[in-house]
Design a protein around this motif. Sequence first.
Motif, PDB file in Angstrom:
ATOM      1  N   ALA A 344      43.229  44.289  41.033  1.00  0.00           N
ATOM      2  CA  ALA A 344      42.109  43.385  40.768  1.00  0.00           C
ATOM      3  C   ALA A 344      40.908  43.698  41.641  1.00  0.00           C
ATOM      4  CB  ALA A 344      42.548  41.937  40.987  1.00  0.00           C
ATOM      5  N   LEU A 345      41.120  44.185  42.866  1.00  0.00           N
ATOM      6  CA  LEU A 345      40.008  44.429  43.790  1.00  0.00           C
ATOM      7  C   LEU A 345      39.290  45.730  43.488  1.00  0.00           C
ATOM      8  CD1 LEU A 345      38.457  43.573  46.335  1.00  0.00           C
ATOM      9  CD2 LEU A 345      40.141  44.851  47.696  1.00  0.00           C
ATOM     10  N   THR A 346      40.015  46.822  43.345  1.00  0.00           N
ATOM     11  CA  THR A 346      39.381  48.140  43.202  1.00  0.00           C
ATOM     12  C   THR A 346      39.313  48.621  41.759  1.00  0.00           C
ATOM     13  OG1 THR A 346      41.517  49.264  43.472  1.00  0.00           O
ATOM     14  CG2 THR A 346      40.258  48.782  45.472  1.00  0.00           C
ATOM     15  N   GLY A 347      40.067  47.990  40.850  1.00  0.00           N
ATOM     16  CA  GLY A 347      40.100  48.448  39.470  1.00  0.00           C
ATOM     17  C   GLY A 347      40.977  49.667  39.264  1.00  0.00           C
ATOM     18  N   LEU A 348      41.661  50.129  40.318  1.00  0.00           N
ATOM     19  CA  LEU A 348      42.554  51.285  40.189  1.00  0.00           C
ATOM     20  C   LEU A 348      43.877  50.862  39.570  1.00  0.00           C
ATOM     21  CD1 LEU A 348      42.012  52.938  43.707  1.00  0.00           C
ATOM     22  CD2 LEU A 348      40.996  53.650  41.527  1.00  0.00           C
ATOM     23  N   PRO A 349      44.599  51.781  38.937  1.00  0.00           N
ATOM     24  CA  PRO A 349      45.939  51.463  38.429  1.00  0.00           C
ATOM     25  C   PRO A 349      46.814  50.906  39.546  1.00  0.00           C
ATOM     26  CG  PRO A 349      45.218  53.578  37.575  1.00  0.00           C
ATOM     27  CD  PRO A 349      44.197  53.193  38.600  1.00  0.00           C
ATOM     28  N   ASP A 392      36.297  39.871  54.002  1.00  0.00           N
ATOM     29  CA  ASP A 392      35.303  40.338  53.033  1.00  0.00           C
ATOM     30  C   ASP A 392      34.882  41.761  53.335  1.00  0.00           C
ATOM     31  OD1 ASP A 392      35.423  37.939  51.743  1.00  0.00           O
ATOM     32  OD2 ASP A 392      33.618  37.107  52.701  1.00  0.00           O
ATOM     33  N   ALA A 393      34.684  42.020  54.597  1.00  0.00           N
ATOM     34  CA  ALA A 393      34.321  43.383  54.984  1.00  0.00           C
ATOM     35  C   ALA A 393      35.470  44.330  54.696  1.00  0.00           C
ATOM     36  CB  ALA A 393      33.954  43.423  56.474  1.00  0.00           C
ATOM     37  N   LYS A 399      37.151  48.870  48.511  1.00  0.00           N
ATOM     38  CA  LYS A 399      36.443  49.270  47.277  1.00  0.00           C
ATOM     39  C   LYS A 399      35.682  50.566  47.484  1.00  0.00           C
ATOM     40  CE  LYS A 399      34.531  45.135  46.609  1.00  0.00           C
ATOM     41  NZ  LYS A 399      33.732  44.060  45.945  1.00  0.00           N
ATOM     42  N   GLU A 400      35.064  50.719  48.683  1.00  0.00           N
ATOM     43  CA  GLU A 400      34.343  51.972  48.960  1.00  0.00           C
ATOM     44  C   GLU A 400      35.315  53.131  49.082  1.00  0.00           C
ATOM     45  OE1 GLU A 400      31.292  54.584  49.558  1.00  0.00           O
ATOM     46  OE2 GLU A 400      31.204  52.504  48.850  1.00  0.00           O
TER      47      GLU A 400
END
Length: 505
Positions: A344-349, A392-393, A399-400
């Motif tokens: 959900a956070l990164t969109g990766l499988p 949050d950081a 994500k980065e």
Amino acid sequence: MNRSSAHPNALNSWQRIVFSPLFLFTGFGIIVLAGIWTLTLSFILSERDAAIYSARVSSHQQADTYEAHVVRALREIDQTLLFLQYAHSHGRDNYLADLEERSLLPPALLFIVSIADEQGNIVYSNRPRGLSNVAEEEYFVQQKEADLLTVSKPQRLEDEGPFYVHFSRRLSSAENEFNGIAIVSVETDYFVSSYESNILGAKGLLAMLDKDGVFIASRSGETISTGEVTDYSEIRFHNAGEVDVANNLMVNPWDGVQRYTSALELFQFPIAVVVGLSAEEQLADYFVNRDRDLLLAGVGSVAVVIVLTLLGFQSHQLVKARRRALEIERANLMRAEKLALHDALTGLPNRILFSQLVDQSLHRARRNKHRLAIIFLDLDHFKNINDTLGHDAGDELLKETAKRLRACFRKSDTIARFGGDEFVALMPEINTAADAGQVAQKIVDTIAEPFFLNSKACYVSASVGIAIFPEDGEDEETLAKKADSAMYISKKDGRNTYRFSTETA
């Protein structure tokens, strides 16, 4: 196989078109409109045929009626002539005065009865200002040769007076010698006085003509005329009482009016009668009804189009709403599926999808006999980021990291996140283990670059472990364990580096 799969698709496509609201409502509308106009035009044609038939029959009926009227009048005239002829031949003196005294002659108001001697001089007339001498008249000359009923051309007795037609018969002496003629003169208007406007209309025709085609009298509406000439041979006659209603529509050449025309030649008299009913007047009601029916059909057609358009629009809106609901449902299913198979956070499988992809890749690798690599990586000191800068950081860092990892791999490779700061990658096809090592070094170098979190430069490193199929294992579980073990070796060896599974011993 392509053909068999294409055929059902094409069939389904046609079914969707055929059963679509646009097609159904359009088709139904065409059928309804075709029905309306077919019935309307059929009814109009039926009414037209009925009106034409009625006009033709009425024309013949009026001709028969007029023929009876004229024949009755001519018989009365001829009876008078024969009566005079008989009385004269029996040599009675003053027989005319006697007949007049006994009222045995027709009324002088309508009929002028005259007697001409053998020189054509009028020796008797029941009207003072009548004929004077008829010696040069054709009807006088004809009686010298034979005893027959003759009919003159229309003539005026006075310059401005009405036209008369003269009927005559031969008078003979006891020795059967020519002894003059008996004449009955009748005003031509008398023969068209039976014109009924309520039946014949304003442009109908009632006419009587002789065998030379000269109209003794003709009347159309209130207009009475005498002396017109037409081609007698071109007139199509029928027998009295004959039911022949075909081909009697014609433009009368004497006045240019199109009429349903019926003509009869009178038996025993050298005269014909003509009756015509104006086509314009006879079909007037039909044209009114036709225009009304066409208007009603037009209004009905517009109403059908409007109703079907509204129904079609509503149906289209329902279809759109249903399609939109299906699309939303499909999108929700896809979103749910994506959430079930992606981080959900990164969109990766996630672990589930990654495991499916590894199974598929292993199957291909065994079949094609090539290598694949599974790479585990972990961010060093990630907990310090969460503790010092907040979650949050930490999320932004993850994500980065996912974005940087995508840049390190090929499009055919897969990067997944198993949770926390743990990432795993699948390289489904490599030539040598060194290919995976180059990618691992690229990962280490990329992660070592600074991350800017809360406007501050932060540094983390990556510990990477690599397992190679088939050298390090034949299944996902074995390869995953060995890659994980190699990753922990890289942590023990100082972090910010990578190790192969073969280096764990």
